[in-house]
Design an enzyme around this catalytic site. Structure first.
Site, PDB file in Angstrom:
ATOM      1  N   ASP A  87       1.584  13.154  36.279  1.00 35.67           N
ATOM      2  CA  ASP A  87       1.842  14.519  35.806  1.00 35.67           C
ATOM      3  C   ASP A  87       0.853  15.545  36.345  1.00 35.67           C
ATOM      4  OD1 ASP A  87       3.910  13.421  34.309  1.00 35.67           O
ATOM      5  OD2 ASP A  87       2.604  13.066  32.590  1.00 35.67           O
ATOM      6  N   GLU A  88       0.420  15.338  37.578  1.00 35.84           N
ATOM      7  CA  GLU A  88      -0.542  16.268  38.193  1.00 35.84           C
ATOM      8  C   GLU A  88       0.140  17.520  38.734  1.00 35.84           C
ATOM      9  OE1 GLU A  88      -0.078  13.133  39.162  1.00 35.84           O
ATOM     10  OE2 GLU A  88      -1.929  11.995  38.857  1.00 35.84           O
ATOM     11  N   LYS A 146       3.075  16.931  40.923  1.00 34.29           N
ATOM     12  CA  LYS A 146       3.601  16.444  42.214  1.00 34.29           C
ATOM     13  C   LYS A 146       4.924  17.124  42.555  1.00 34.29           C
ATOM     14  CE  LYS A 146       3.423  12.232  40.566  1.00 34.29           C
ATOM     15  NZ  LYS A 146       2.669  12.454  39.322  1.00 34.29           N
ATOM     16  N   GLY A 147       5.802  17.257  41.537  1.00 30.16           N
ATOM     17  CA  GLY A 147       7.126  17.852  41.769  1.00 30.16           C
ATOM     18  C   GLY A 147       6.998  19.239  42.371  1.00 30.16           C
ATOM     19  N   ASN A 186      10.940   6.409  35.195  1.00 27.79           N
ATOM     20  CA  ASN A 186       9.759   6.707  34.359  1.00 27.79           C
ATOM     21  C   ASN A 186       9.096   8.012  34.804  1.00 27.79           C
ATOM     22  OD1 ASN A 186       9.026   5.430  36.755  1.00 27.79           O
ATOM     23  ND2 ASN A 186       7.366   4.235  35.873  1.00 27.79           N
ATOM     24  N   GLY A 218       8.765  11.940  35.873  1.00 20.69           N
ATOM     25  CA  GLY A 218       9.383  13.211  35.479  1.00 20.69           C
ATOM     26  C   GLY A 218       8.716  14.276  36.320  1.00 20.69           C
ATOM     27  N   THR A 249       7.266   4.276  29.072  1.00 25.63           N
ATOM     28  CA  THR A 249       8.311   5.292  28.933  1.00 25.63           C
ATOM     29  C   THR A 249       9.610   4.679  28.404  1.00 25.63           C
ATOM     30  OG1 THR A 249       9.034   4.914  31.202  1.00 25.63           O
ATOM     31  CG2 THR A 249       7.380   6.645  30.868  1.00 25.63           C
ATOM     32  N   GLN A 262       3.973   8.708  39.397  1.00 25.16           N
ATOM     33  CA  GLN A 262       2.806   8.292  38.602  1.00 25.16           C
ATOM     34  C   GLN A 262       1.511   8.730  39.306  1.00 25.16           C
ATOM     35  OE1 GLN A 262       5.452   5.532  38.987  1.00 25.16           O
ATOM     36  NE2 GLN A 262       6.305   6.761  37.364  1.00 25.16           N
ATOM     37  N   GLY A 288       8.802  13.454  26.434  1.00 27.45           N
ATOM     38  CA  GLY A 288       8.484  14.549  25.511  1.00 27.45           C
ATOM     39  C   GLY A 288       7.227  14.305  24.686  1.00 27.45           C
ATOM     40  N   PRO A 325       3.394  14.256  23.519  1.00 25.87           N
ATOM     41  CA  PRO A 325       2.257  15.110  23.874  1.00 25.87           C
ATOM     42  C   PRO A 325       1.299  14.338  24.786  1.00 25.87           C
ATOM     43  CG  PRO A 325       2.273  14.608  21.503  1.00 25.87           C
ATOM     44  CD  PRO A 325       3.471  13.939  22.091  1.00 25.87           C
ATOM     45  N   ASP A 331      -4.804  27.853  36.512  1.00 30.01           N
ATOM     46  CA  ASP A 331      -4.608  28.979  35.579  1.00 30.01           C
ATOM     47  C   ASP A 331      -4.860  28.580  34.125  1.00 30.01           C
ATOM     48  OD1 ASP A 331      -2.168  27.458  36.341  1.00 30.01           O
ATOM     49  OD2 ASP A 331      -1.292  28.516  34.641  1.00 30.01           O
TER      50      ASP A 331
HETATM   51  P1  GDP Z   1       4.509  15.530  38.079  1.00 26.83           P
HETATM   52  O1  GDP Z   1       5.013  14.368  37.316  1.00 26.83           O
HETATM   53  O2  GDP Z   1       3.246  15.245  38.793  1.00 26.83           O
HETATM   54  O3  GDP Z   1       5.554  16.120  39.004  1.00 26.83           O
HETATM   55  O4  GDP Z   1       4.161  16.658  37.012  1.00 26.83           O
HETATM   56  P2  GDP Z   1       5.077  17.095  35.760  1.00 26.83           P
HETATM   57  O5  GDP Z   1       6.228  17.856  36.268  1.00 26.83           O
HETATM   58  O6  GDP Z   1       5.347  15.940  34.882  1.00 26.83           O
HETATM   59  O7  GDP Z   1       4.058  18.004  34.966  1.00 26.83           O
HETATM   60  C1  GDP Z   1       3.498  19.143  35.521  1.00 26.83           C
HETATM   61  C2  GDP Z   1       3.843  20.337  34.622  1.00 26.83           C
HETATM   62  O8  GDP Z   1       3.018  21.430  34.947  1.00 26.83           O
HETATM   63  C3  GDP Z   1       5.275  20.833  34.802  1.00 26.83           C
HETATM   64  O9  GDP Z   1       5.720  21.368  33.603  1.00 26.83           O
HETATM   65  C4  GDP Z   1       5.120  21.926  35.859  1.00 26.83           C
HETATM   66  O10 GDP Z   1       6.139  22.918  35.773  1.00 26.83           O
HETATM   67  C5  GDP Z   1       3.788  22.516  35.450  1.00 26.83           C
HETATM   68  N1  GDP Z   1       2.984  23.058  36.554  1.00 26.83           N
HETATM   69  C6  GDP Z   1       2.859  22.636  37.828  1.00 26.83           C
HETATM   70  N2  GDP Z   1       1.910  23.335  38.473  1.00 26.83           N
HETATM   71  C7  GDP Z   1       1.427  24.238  37.586  1.00 26.83           C
HETATM   72  C8  GDP Z   1       0.391  25.224  37.633  1.00 26.83           C
HETATM   73  O11 GDP Z   1      -0.286  25.421  38.636  1.00 26.83           O
HETATM   74  N3  GDP Z   1       0.164  25.943  36.491  1.00 26.83           N
HETATM   75  C9  GDP Z   1       0.867  25.744  35.343  1.00 26.83           C
HETATM   76  N4  GDP Z   1       0.565  26.466  34.290  1.00 26.83           N
HETATM   77  N5  GDP Z   1       1.851  24.821  35.265  1.00 26.83           N
HETATM   78  C10 GDP Z   1       2.108  24.068  36.353  1.00 26.83           C
HETATM   79  P1  IMO Z   2       5.079  11.030  36.854  1.00 28.70           P
HETATM   80  O1  IMO Z   2       5.695  10.585  38.166  1.00 28.70           O
HETATM   81  C1  IMO Z   2       2.610  10.009  33.429  1.00 28.70           C
HETATM   82  C2  IMO Z   2       2.801   5.850  32.037  1.00 28.70           C
HETATM   83  C3  IMO Z   2       3.404   5.607  30.669  1.00 28.70           C
HETATM   84  C4  IMO Z   2       2.590   4.386  30.259  1.00 28.70           C
HETATM   85  C5  IMO Z   2       2.439   3.611  31.562  1.00 28.70           C
HETATM   86  C6  IMO Z   2       3.476   2.501  31.756  1.00 28.70           C
HETATM   87  O2  IMO Z   2       5.867  12.037  36.116  1.00 28.70           O
HETATM   88  O3  IMO Z   2       3.653  11.400  37.074  1.00 28.70           O
HETATM   89  P2  IMO Z   2       6.066   2.517  32.372  1.00 28.70           P
HETATM   90  O4  IMO Z   2       7.237   3.128  31.679  1.00 28.70           O
HETATM   91  O5  IMO Z   2       5.863   2.984  33.770  1.00 28.70           O
HETATM   92  O6  IMO Z   2       6.053   1.020  32.276  1.00 28.70           O
HETATM   93  O7  IMO Z   2       4.782   3.000  31.511  1.00 28.70           O
HETATM   94  O8  IMO Z   2       2.582   4.565  32.590  1.00 28.70           O
HETATM   95  N1  IMO Z   2       3.666   6.612  32.972  1.00 28.70           N
HETATM   96  C7  IMO Z   2       3.468   7.885  33.308  1.00 28.70           C
HETATM   97  N2  IMO Z   2       2.560   8.786  32.857  1.00 28.70           N
HETATM   98  N3  IMO Z   2       3.478  10.349  34.394  1.00 28.70           N
HETATM   99  C8  IMO Z   2       4.368   9.452  34.879  1.00 28.70           C
HETATM  100  O9  IMO Z   2       5.139   9.701  35.962  1.00 28.70           O
HETATM  101  C9  IMO Z   2       4.431   8.163  34.296  1.00 28.70           C
HETATM  102  N4  IMO Z   2       5.193   7.078  34.489  1.00 28.70           N
HETATM  103  C10 IMO Z   2       4.709   6.131  33.689  1.00 28.70           C
HETATM  104  O10 IMO Z   2       3.225   6.690  29.824  1.00 28.70           O
HETATM  105  O11 IMO Z   2       1.304   4.790  29.849  1.00 28.70           O
HETATM  106 MG    MG Z   3       5.603  13.888  35.373  1.00 28.80          MG
END
Ligand code: GDP
Ligand code: IMO
Ligand code: MG
Length: 423
Positions: free
Chosen positions: A13-14, A16-17, A38, A40, A127, A222, A300, A302, A331
């Site tokens: 969740d850094e 990447k998308g 898994n 998102g 997940t 991930q 969903g 936290p 930001d």
């Molecule tokens: P991913 O799994 O690495 O693709 O990341 P996620 O999509 O799960 O989570 C990143 C969240 O941060 C998403 O809701 C993005 O819309 C949001 N996001 C991405 N870049 C930024 C940013 O620079 N600032 C803010 N405020 N939100 C961001």
């Molecule tokens: P993205 O690509 C954050 C975490 C789960 C759990 C562990 C194992 O959006 O960054 P799994 O269902 O893979 O067997 O769960 O890994 N996890 C993630 N955490 N972002 C993800 O993907 C994740 N995919 C799995 O929460 O701790």
């Molecule tokens: Mg994600």
């Protein structure tokens, strides 16, 4: 021509998308190499927010071809739902989505076993998408692959063989309901027609494309600390999100990969269980969670939040080979008077020389922090590096110095337009 692996440097969740969406303007092909639904990955275009779980984020660029590589585990229902969703918002994917014939299929028993495992005291906080049990079968050589959809007799034979074993496991070990084999056979026989047009020998496709001079971006899911080998085992996912996984997960050899691009969030988050040295349990943690809207894009849940960890990130940079990176969600830190950065760990009063990825150590380390001044200004509209406040630049330089990573992209908001390209 470049062949780049984009990797998450933390626990997922850094952002990447968002960054794949930005970078894919410069690539012809975007390929996923591991994980499954898994993931998102969120992309925000204008006010519209799109979350993709299986299909690479590059699909939103009309001239990009997307590949789901052999290392991915594919839930056919999730895949078809995502295809339908993309079509419903006017994205034409025909001819632009290719799925490896060697990718493994997530079966209903994988999801059931995932949820049953999560009821035990050793739960991981998965997940619930069936990822672990599917990779389990893959490596036990019992898996069912995409190519099996094309051979009805083989498919039926393999489903029957699996169900024979799985139903005993479900009944005797988990004391759970068993599954109806004929129902699963009927359901999976139907996938053939709908998934057939996308099936391809993607390893040959990718290698030929690269040999022909096309640029390819590998979209990691991930993050490094969730890697089955280099993450915080057992609190990890069951695949190799680190850059090495891009080769085994697509069939593109390391000699054809030109660079690795890291995605670094300006603070740290984690979903699910497992150690997290810089986790905050106070008002600052709540503020990061709230301002950063840190809720899982797949479940969903936290997200747990904490200060940036330079020690962890330099480990991640070493394992992945990250030199250039994007820093995201900068930001979110705009509201803090002071910002802390972890530069090392202490264990029993001694500073550790290398990052420990064994959980018994990691659970007991004490982070060593340095405190930096916040900038207390809204930076979400800034598009040029020079216009960033001095304190923001100092924060970035501090992290670069302590991780050895250079920021080429600075993300200051979720939208495409909220991006600074560093010259
Ligand atoms: P991913 O799994 O690495 O693709 O990341 P996620 O999509 O799960 O989570 C990143 C969240 O941060 C998403 O809701 C993005 O819309 C949001 N996001 C991405 N870049 C930024 C940013 O620079 N600032 C803010 N405020 N939100 C961001
Ligand atoms: P993205 O690509 C954050 C975490 C789960 C759990 C562990 C194992 O959006 O960054 P799994 O269902 O893979 O067997 O769960 O890994 N996890 C993630 N955490 N972002 C993800 O993907 C994740 N995919 C799995 O929460 O701790
Ligand atoms: Mg994600």
């Amino acid at each position: 021509m470049s062949v780049t692996v984009l990797v998450g440097s933390q626990w997922g969740d850094e952002g990447k998308g968002k960054v794949v969406d930005i970078l894919s303007a410069r690539y012809k092909i975007v390929a996923r190499y591991q994980g499954g639904a898994n993931a998102g990955h969120t992309i925000k275009i204008g006010n519209e927010q799109i979350v993709l779980h299986l299909i690479p984020s590059g699909i939103l660029r009309p001239d990009v071809t997307c590949v789901i590589g052999n290392g991915v585990v594919v839930d056919p229902n999730a895949l078809l739902n995502e295809i339908e969703f993309l079509e419903s918002i006017g994205i034409d994917i025909r001819g632009r989505l290719l799925i490896s014939h060697n990718a493994h299929l997530i079966m209903p028993y994988h999801k059931l076993l995932d949820s049953l495992n999560e009821r035990t005291k050793d739960k991981i906080g998965t997940t619930g998408k069936g990822i672990g049990p599917c990779y389990n079968d893959k490596y036990a050589r019992k898996g069912i692959r995409i190519q099996d959809l094309l051979n009805k007799d083989e498919l039926v034979r393999k489903i029957r063989a699996n169900l024979e074993e799985k139903n005993i496991l479900l009944k005797k070990v988990y004391e759970s309901e068993t599954l109806d084999v004929d129902k699963i056979i009927d359901e999976y026989l139907e996938f053939d027609e709908r998934i057939d047009p996308y099936i391809k020998d993607t390893a040959t496709f990718l290698n030929k494309a690269i040999d022909g001079g096309q640029s390819v971006l590998f979209e990691g899911a991930q993050g490094a600390l969730l890697d089955i080998d280099f993450g915080t085992y057992p609190y990890v996912t069951s695949s190799s999100p680190t850059s090495g996984g891009a080769s085994t997960g697509t069939g593109v050899p390391p000699t054809k990969i030109s660079s690795v691009f890291g995605i670094v969030k300006a603070y740290i988050t984690r979903v699910g269980n497992g150690p997290f040295p810089t986790e905050l349990f106070n008002e600052e943690g709540r503020k990061l969670q709230e301002v950063g809207a840190e809720f899982g894009a797949t479940t969903g849940r936290p997200r747990r939040c904490g200060w940036f960890d330079a020690f962890l990130t330099s480990y991640s940079a070493m394992i992945n080979g990250i030199k250039d990176a994007a820093i995201t969600k900068l930001d979110v830190l705009s509201e803090f008077d002071e910002i802390k950065v972890c530069v090392g760990y202490e264990l029993n009063g001694k500073q550790l020389k290398t990052f420990p990825n064994d959980i018994s150590t990691l659970e007991n380390v004490v982070p060593i922090y340095e405190t930096l001044s916040g900038w207390k200004k809204d930076i979400s509209g800034i598009t040029e590096y020079d216009d960033l406040p001095l304190e923001t630049k100092e924060y970035l330089k501090f992290i670069e110095t302590h991780t050895g990573v250079n920021f080429k992209i600075i993300s200051v908001g979720a939208k495409r337009s909220q991006t600074i390209i560093v010259q």
